[in-house]
Design a protein around this motif. Structure first.
Motif, PDB file in Angstrom:
ATOM      1  N   SER A  60      -9.021-133.706  81.691  1.00  0.00           N
ATOM      2  CA  SER A  60      -8.291-132.835  80.754  1.00  0.00           C
ATOM      3  C   SER A  60      -8.206-133.534  79.407  1.00  0.00           C
ATOM      4  CB  SER A  60      -6.868-132.541  81.255  1.00  0.00           C
ATOM      5  OG  SER A  60      -6.074-133.715  81.209  1.00  0.00           O
ATOM      6  N   CYS A  61      -7.797-132.790  78.387  1.00  0.00           N
ATOM      7  CA  CYS A  61      -7.538-133.410  77.086  1.00  0.00           C
ATOM      8  C   CYS A  61      -6.337-134.340  77.195  1.00  0.00           C
ATOM      9  CB  CYS A  61      -7.300-132.326  76.036  1.00  0.00           C
ATOM     10  SG  CYS A  61      -6.938-132.964  74.393  1.00  0.00           S
ATOM     11  N   SER A  62      -5.349-133.956  78.010  1.00  0.00           N
ATOM     12  CA  SER A  62      -4.180-134.829  78.195  1.00  0.00           C
ATOM     13  C   SER A  62      -4.606-136.175  78.755  1.00  0.00           C
ATOM     14  CB  SER A  62      -3.176-134.168  79.145  1.00  0.00           C
ATOM     15  OG  SER A  62      -2.820-132.910  78.668  1.00  0.00           O
ATOM     16  N   THR A  86       3.581-129.374  68.477  1.00  0.00           N
ATOM     17  CA  THR A  86       2.392-129.587  69.301  1.00  0.00           C
ATOM     18  C   THR A  86       2.720-129.075  70.696  1.00  0.00           C
ATOM     19  OG1 THR A  86       0.718-131.170  70.043  1.00  0.00           O
ATOM     20  CG2 THR A  86       2.969-131.997  69.916  1.00  0.00           C
ATOM     21  N   PHE A  87       1.790-129.261  71.627  1.00  0.00           N
ATOM     22  CA  PHE A  87       1.983-128.822  73.005  1.00  0.00           C
ATOM     23  C   PHE A  87       2.656-129.965  73.776  1.00  0.00           C
ATOM     24  CE2 PHE A  87      -0.065-128.001  77.287  1.00  0.00           C
ATOM     25  CZ  PHE A  87       0.693-126.873  77.571  1.00  0.00           C
ATOM     26  N   ALA A  89       2.205-131.360  76.408  1.00  0.00           N
ATOM     27  CA  ALA A  89       1.321-132.344  77.057  1.00  0.00           C
ATOM     28  C   ALA A  89       1.076-133.565  76.165  1.00  0.00           C
ATOM     29  CB  ALA A  89      -0.014-131.693  77.420  1.00  0.00           C
ATOM     30  N   VAL A  90       1.240-133.411  74.844  1.00  0.00           N
ATOM     31  CA  VAL A  90       0.945-134.521  73.932  1.00  0.00           C
ATOM     32  C   VAL A  90       2.030-135.614  74.028  1.00  0.00           C
ATOM     33  CG1 VAL A  90       0.508-135.163  71.529  1.00  0.00           C
ATOM     34  CG2 VAL A  90      -0.486-133.057  72.476  1.00  0.00           C
ATOM     35  N   SER A 130      -2.085-134.166  66.052  1.00  0.00           N
ATOM     36  CA  SER A 130      -2.387-133.000  66.871  1.00  0.00           C
ATOM     37  C   SER A 130      -2.691-131.855  65.912  1.00  0.00           C
ATOM     38  CB  SER A 130      -1.170-132.687  67.746  1.00  0.00           C
ATOM     39  OG  SER A 130      -1.517-131.778  68.743  1.00  0.00           O
ATOM     40  N   MET A 132      -2.637-128.748  65.739  1.00  0.00           N
ATOM     41  CA  MET A 132      -2.101-127.679  66.579  1.00  0.00           C
ATOM     42  C   MET A 132      -2.695-126.327  66.208  1.00  0.00           C
ATOM     43  SD  MET A 132      -0.309-127.019  69.094  1.00  0.00           S
ATOM     44  CE  MET A 132       0.857-125.907  69.873  1.00  0.00           C
ATOM     45  N   ASP A 156      -5.977-135.341  68.298  1.00  0.00           N
ATOM     46  CA  ASP A 156      -5.896-134.344  69.366  1.00  0.00           C
ATOM     47  C   ASP A 156      -6.576-133.089  68.811  1.00  0.00           C
ATOM     48  OD1 ASP A 156      -5.280-132.355  71.155  1.00  0.00           O
ATOM     49  OD2 ASP A 156      -3.132-132.322  70.694  1.00  0.00           O
ATOM     50  N   ALA A 158      -7.903-130.641  70.582  1.00  0.00           N
ATOM     51  CA  ALA A 158      -8.036-129.684  71.700  1.00  0.00           C
ATOM     52  C   ALA A 158      -8.389-128.290  71.210  1.00  0.00           C
ATOM     53  CB  ALA A 158      -6.740-129.642  72.506  1.00  0.00           C
ATOM     54  N   HIS A 159      -7.845-127.924  70.046  1.00  0.00           N
ATOM     55  CA  HIS A 159      -8.066-126.578  69.517  1.00  0.00           C
ATOM     56  C   HIS A 159      -8.927-126.620  68.266  1.00  0.00           C
ATOM     57  CE1 HIS A 159      -6.556-123.005  71.317  1.00  0.00           C
ATOM     58  NE2 HIS A 159      -5.396-123.521  71.628  1.00  0.00           N
ATOM     59  N   SER A 180     -10.454-130.430  74.672  1.00  0.00           N
ATOM     60  CA  SER A 180     -10.086-129.797  75.939  1.00  0.00           C
ATOM     61  C   SER A 180     -11.104-128.731  76.318  1.00  0.00           C
ATOM     62  CB  SER A 180      -8.699-129.150  75.803  1.00  0.00           C
ATOM     63  OG  SER A 180      -8.378-128.428  76.986  1.00  0.00           O
ATOM     64  N   GLN A 182     -10.006-126.647  78.830  1.00  0.00           N
ATOM     65  CA  GLN A 182      -9.098-125.751  79.555  1.00  0.00           C
ATOM     66  C   GLN A 182      -9.397-124.318  79.092  1.00  0.00           C
ATOM     67  OE1 GLN A 182      -6.276-124.132  78.040  1.00  0.00           O
ATOM     68  NE2 GLN A 182      -5.428-123.323  79.947  1.00  0.00           N
ATOM     69  N   LYS A 185      -9.290-122.688  75.461  1.00  0.00           N
ATOM     70  CA  LYS A 185      -9.941-123.334  74.324  1.00  0.00           C
ATOM     71  C   LYS A 185     -11.332-122.731  74.116  1.00  0.00           C
ATOM     72  CE  LYS A 185      -6.262-125.522  75.011  1.00  0.00           C
ATOM     73  NZ  LYS A 185      -5.381-126.535  74.562  1.00  0.00           N
ATOM     74  N   GLY A 192     -10.668-129.583  82.016  1.00  0.00           N
ATOM     75  CA  GLY A 192     -11.612-130.607  81.600  1.00  0.00           C
ATOM     76  C   GLY A 192     -11.291-131.089  80.202  1.00  0.00           C
TER      77      GLY A 192
HETATM   78  C1  PLP Z   1      -4.468-127.429  75.246  1.00  0.00           C
HETATM   79  C2  PLP Z   1      -3.965-128.512  74.394  1.00  0.00           C
HETATM   80  C3  PLP Z   1      -3.772-129.803  74.917  1.00  0.00           C
HETATM   81  C4  PLP Z   1      -3.926-130.131  76.358  1.00  0.00           C
HETATM   82  O1  PLP Z   1      -5.223-129.907  76.858  1.00  0.00           O
HETATM   83  P1  PLP Z   1      -5.464-130.028  78.428  1.00  0.00           P
HETATM   84  O2  PLP Z   1      -6.949-130.099  78.549  1.00  0.00           O
HETATM   85  O3  PLP Z   1      -4.910-128.784  79.050  1.00  0.00           O
HETATM   86  O4  PLP Z   1      -4.774-131.238  78.902  1.00  0.00           O
HETATM   87  C5  PLP Z   1      -3.355-130.789  74.044  1.00  0.00           C
HETATM   88  N1  PLP Z   1      -3.138-130.532  72.747  1.00  0.00           N
HETATM   89  C6  PLP Z   1      -3.326-129.315  72.216  1.00  0.00           C
HETATM   90  C7  PLP Z   1      -3.097-129.108  70.747  1.00  0.00           C
HETATM   91  C8  PLP Z   1      -3.724-128.264  73.019  1.00  0.00           C
HETATM   92  O5  PLP Z   1      -3.889-127.053  72.485  1.00  0.00           O
END
Ligand code: PLP
Length: 397
Positions: A60-62, A86-87, A89-90, A130, A132, A156, A158-159, A180, A182, A185, A192
């Motif tokens: 995962s991105c996390s 942010t999310f 998970a960060v 992040s 975001m 980060d 992810a997006h 990410s 997930q 995304k 992943g």
């Molecule tokens: C989705 C997301 C994450 C986490 O990604 P995962 O792959 O679900 O762990 C982290 N940061 C941001 C900004 C996200 O949008």
């Protein structure tokens, strides 16, 4: 008609052929084949796509963020600065790495408030920027402030797959970039993530920490710099087993070729709806920053001049029209509202970020929508605002 905005794009057919091959051989573990396992090929292709030296695919991105923090070799209780928007998970990845998250303010345009960021840098050991919802903060300023203090920057992203800053790819600006796969995304494998870096020592540490036990690191396309780095770290790091499966890589690889189209269409859709709704007096869509070319798959906008009840009525009216909108700060237990991160213990107050979250709306806007779909979505949002705020008083005045 409003399309279903939560439906994913189909996975390219090529994935099925590869998955059938993997099923027939049972070869699902990335380290079984002597070389060129789907996960290793994904890493090579992704690094090449991004123009970075190394990539490590993980669960995962996390996990990528967590491994990046560990691979930086930060001291215990190191302080890691992140944006207050942010999310969850960060900050969670920071706690997991034995470090302490420190939050800074985010402005109405969803980007890091640079004055507050600088004020908080004095005792910071690392920064996670992040981006975001793919909104890029001023990376020139952030990188300069951090370089002057020798503070490593993790992106980060992810997006932000497909986003550029001054023509450079987001995720390649910091010491390490995390993405990410997930489902929500740009590239969807269910789950992943992947990290990219040019730093051989950091990559070697992350590879071992991710679960490359014994000499499995040899299956990571080793160059001379990596060979030396792996020799330094062999047996010296714990194994967290956050590896990616070959099945996930088989789902991801054929989507890499789709990225340019998804970015182009996502940007087209976003800019079309943004321009339409920004004309309303009760809606404001923050501008992108000058050096930024965005790759949006969702739309964020701020409601202006509305009370909390107006905002709730707007969300209800939009939903009635078939468009699902969340206001980050008004929906219960939202994982993107920092005051819900009770696992941090003491959550600081960030009045600017809080005010933004109480008026910032979020709606999905997938790349596969047609321009007509986009106009329908914009129409629903405009009518919802009009319904709540009364008769149209002339746009732009
Ligand atoms: C989705 C997301 C994450 C986490 O990604 P995962 O792959 O679900 O762990 C982290 N940061 C941001 C900004 C996200 O949008």
């Amino acid at each position: 008609m409003i399309p279903n905005m939560h439906e994913a794009e189909p996975i390219p057919d090529a994935a099925m052929t590869e998955i059938a091959r993997l099923f027939a051989s049972g070869d699902l573990f990335r380290y079984t084949a002597p070389q060129d396992a789907p996960v290793a090929l994904l890493e090579r292709e992704f690094a090449s796509l991004m123009g970075s030296r190394y990539a490590l695919a993980v669960s995962s991105c996390s996990a990528a963020l967590f491994l990046s923090l560990l691979a930086l070799g930060l001291r215990k209780d190191a302080r890691v600065l992140i944006p207050g928007f942010t999310f969850a998970a960060v900050p969670s990845s920071i706690v997991h790495a034995g470090c302490v998250p420190v939050l800074c303010e985010v402005g109405e345009n969803y980007r890091i408030d640079l004055a507050d960021f600088e004020d908080r840098l004095a005792d910071i050991d690392a920064v996670i920027v992040s981006h975001m919802r793919g909104h890029t903060s001023d990376m020139d300023a952030i990188l300069a402030l951090c370089a002057a203090r020798d503070i490593p920057v993790i992106e980060d992203a992810a997006h932000s797959l497909g986003t550029t800053w001054n023509g450079r790819r987001i995720g390649t600006l910091g010491r390490v970039g995390c993405f990410s796969f997930q489902s929500y995304k740009l590239v969807n494998a269910g789950e992943g993530g992947i990290l990219i870096t040019d730093d051989a020592d950091l990559l070697a540490r992350a590879v071992i920490l991710s679960g490359a036990y014994e000499h499995n690191w040899r299956k990571h396309g080793v160059d001379a710099a990596l060979e030396a780095a792996f020799a330094r770290w062999q047996n010296r790091l714990p194994l967290y087993n956050l590896r990616l499966s070959n099945l996930s890589a088989a789902v991801i690889r054929p989507q890499l070729a789709e990225i340019p189209r998804r970015v182009r269409d996502g940007r087209r859709n976003h800019d079309r709806v943004a321009a339409a709704i920004d004309a309303a007096p009760w809606i404001s869509v923050p501008q992108k920053l000058g050096p930024e070319e965005r790759a949006p798959d969702s739309l964020q906008f701020n409601l202006v001049g509305m009370t909390d009840d107006d905002v709730r009525a707007f969300v209800a009216a939009a939903s009635e029209g078939g468009v699902s909108v969340q206001v980050f700060g008004l929906s219960t237990d939202n994982a993107r509202a920092f005051w819900n991160w009770a696992f941090l213990g003491d959550v600081p107050d960030l009045p600017r970020t809080r005010a933004m979250l109480m008026r910032a709306c979020d709606t999905r806007l997938p790349a596969r929508l047609t321009p007509a779909d986009c106009d329908a979505v914009a129409g629903v949002l405009l009518r919802a605002a009009e319904q709540v705020m009364g008769a149209v008083r002339g746009y732009g005045t």
